[in-house]
Design a protein around this motif. Structure first.
Motif, PDB file in Angstrom:
ATOM      1  N   ASP A 267       0.831  -1.204   0.000  1.00 19.04           N
ATOM      2  CA  ASP A 267       0.000   0.000   0.000  1.00 19.04           C
ATOM      3  C   ASP A 267       0.864   1.252   0.000  1.00 19.04           C
ATOM      4  O   ASP A 267       0.619   2.190  -0.763  1.00 19.04           O
ATOM      5  CB  ASP A 267      -0.914  -0.001   1.232  1.00 19.04           C
ATOM      6  N   ALA A 268       1.869   1.258   0.858  1.00 22.86           N
ATOM      7  CA  ALA A 268       2.741   2.427   0.931  1.00 22.86           C
ATOM      8  C   ALA A 268       3.457   2.637  -0.397  1.00 22.86           C
ATOM      9  O   ALA A 268       3.638   3.766  -0.857  1.00 22.86           O
ATOM     10  CB  ALA A 268       3.746   2.256   2.062  1.00 22.86           C
TER      11      ALA A 268
ATOM     12  N   ASP B 283       0.912   3.968  -2.862  1.00 27.52           N
ATOM     13  CA  ASP B 283       0.515   5.329  -2.486  1.00 27.52           C
ATOM     14  C   ASP B 283       1.667   6.315  -2.632  1.00 27.52           C
ATOM     15  O   ASP B 283       1.501   7.512  -2.367  1.00 27.52           O
ATOM     16  CB  ASP B 283       0.013   5.347  -1.026  1.00 27.52           C
TER      17      ASP B 283
ATOM     18  N   LEU C 103       4.380   6.446  -0.823  1.00 29.91           N
ATOM     19  CA  LEU C 103       4.803   6.920   0.489  1.00 29.91           C
ATOM     20  C   LEU C 103       6.182   6.383   0.907  1.00 29.91           C
ATOM     21  O   LEU C 103       6.689   6.748   1.962  1.00 29.91           O
ATOM     22  CB  LEU C 103       3.761   6.537   1.550  1.00 29.91           C
TER      23      LEU C 103
END
Lengths: 228, 199
Positions: A3-4, A7, A9
């Motif tokens: 996810d990071a 995203d 991130l």
């Protein structure tokens, strides 16, 4: 971590480390790819262009305006009643007053499939798979029996009449034929039988309606659709 | 001579005027997509979500005096939407669980999300978006309600976890955890070889 990564991130070092891991671990790579597709699908389904246009509720009108509103509404109802009366005296209307003529949609969907190469979205390998697909999308399992001259190609989901309209692509004596199967809604008028060189044959099955769009003079696929 | 209490009642130089109806309408129009996503996430019904946002707008207008113009309008309305949506969801759950005669009723087997089923991504023809989108929506229903709202705000609106936290009135760490767990649930449901995993 995935996810990071998706995203944006992760810092540069972590991003590179994860990308190296993904090269070595197909499962991780597939999970990242699946998540990317899921995110795209959510944006398609819930993006601002699909969202309803909403405005804040307006304050209630004052009484004087309300009287005019009632008078205007009464006038509209009266005018509509007169139009309906005139139409009933003249016979059936040639155009349904519903905003979207369904027959044009079927014909244009048929043409779109032809333009796209008449290739189905997917192919069911077994009758059970075919029946399950209809059950899942339309709540009604159906199977397609075999017949000489009819070659079933596969299924596509087409947003005609409803978002879940199943299109059965087939070739009948070599001609491209599509049966659109929908769950009928009470406010939809049936399509006319003929539309610009195409014949449209309707049939009602248990809980669903099917429309065979064909250049031939007779429906050949409809009678093959049956409950399992 | 100064009087502290008098000074305390004077408006500060940075304070903004109270929001009027016109100002509310303008802010609401800008926020409507975000508010709709919150409602859609919680009730898992895009059409009901529209009604909920309208209902929340009525509540917001009624409570306009309580809105501090120096704070975030989206967060204020977002919490109202969440509250209204949760009430709808609770009502719907009660009506599902209890029939008119008080006897418990259950959704029929194979109904709703279970009936929708999930088509594993690997079985789909590449590019067949409509089918995949339906599978994704079915998988989304398996995610808990607040997590659904977090996922939509993160994915569709691209909000940061701090922004999601502010709008939903939850800690940022909780918002992040909701998104990660929710996405994992969806991936598991959309992965072709779904195998039971230990808890």
């Amino acid at each position: 971590m995935i996810d990071a990564y998706l995203d944006g991130l992760l810092d540069e070092d972590d991003r590179r480390a994860l990308e190296r891991r993904m090269e070595a671990e197909p499962a991780l790579r597939e999970a990242a790819e699946l998540q990317r597709r899921i995110d795209e699908a959510l944006c398609r389904s819930f993006g601002v262009e699909t969202a309803p246009r909403m405005a804040a509720p307006k304050p209630k009108p004052r009484v004087a305006r309300r009287v005019w509103a009632y008078a205007a509404a009464a006038a509209i109802v009266f005018a509509a009643a007169v139009v309906v009366l005139i139409q009933s005296l003249q016979g059936p209307a040639t155009q349904p007053w519903k905003a979207r003529p369904p027959a044009e949609s079927f014909a244009s969907a048929y043409q779109q499939e032809l333009d796209a190469g008449f290739t189905p979205g997917w192919v069911c390998e077994t009758d059970q798979e075919f029946a399950d697909t209809f059950d899942r999308y339309l709540g009604q399992p159906l199977v397609l029996t075999a017949a000489p001259g009819v070659e079933a190609l596969g299924l596509s989901l087409k947003p005609v009449q409803s978002r879940r309209t199943m299109a059965v692509l087939a070739r009948v004596d070599g001609e491209p034929v599509i049966v659109f199967v929908v769950r009928p809604s009470p406010d939809q008028a049936p399509p006319p039988r003929v539309d610009e060189g195409l014949n449209i044959f309707p049939i009602e099955l248990d809980g669903v309606a099917a429309y065979e769009v064909t250049p031939l003079d007779q429906p050949r696929v409809l009678e093959l659709l049956k409950e399992p | 001579m100064t009087d502290g209490s008098t000074i305390g009642r004077l408006p500060g130089p940075a304070s903004r005027p109270r929001l009027d109806r016109r100002g509310f309408a303008a802010h609401f129009a800008d926020a409507s997509h975000l508010l709709w996503l919150i409602a859609a996430g919680i009730v898992a019904d895009r059409h009901l979500a529209e009604d909920i946002v309208q209902e929340a707008a009525v509540v917001g207008l009624r409570k306009l005096d309580t809105f501090d113009p120096d704070t975030n309008f989206n967060a204020w309305m977002g919490r109202i939407v969440r509250h209204v949506a949760m009430n709808h969801r609770r009502k719907r759950q009660r009506s599902r669980e209890t029939g008119l005669d008080g006897a418990p009723i259950h959704a029929p087997a194979g109904h709703g999300a279970e009936r929708e089923g999930v088509t594993p991504a690997g079985q789909l023809a590449a590019g067949h978006e409509a089918v995949f989108d339906d599978s994704v929506l079915a998988a989304l229903t398996a995610v808990p309600e607040t997590a659904r709202a977090c996922i939509l705000l993160k994915t569709v609106k691209g909000l940061t976890y701090d922004e999601i936290a502010d709008i939903l009135g939850i800690p940022a760490g909780t918002a992040m955890s909701h998104v990660h767990r929710g996405r994992k649930i969806m991936r598991d449901r959309l992965t072709p070889e779904r195998t039971p995993r230990p808890a």
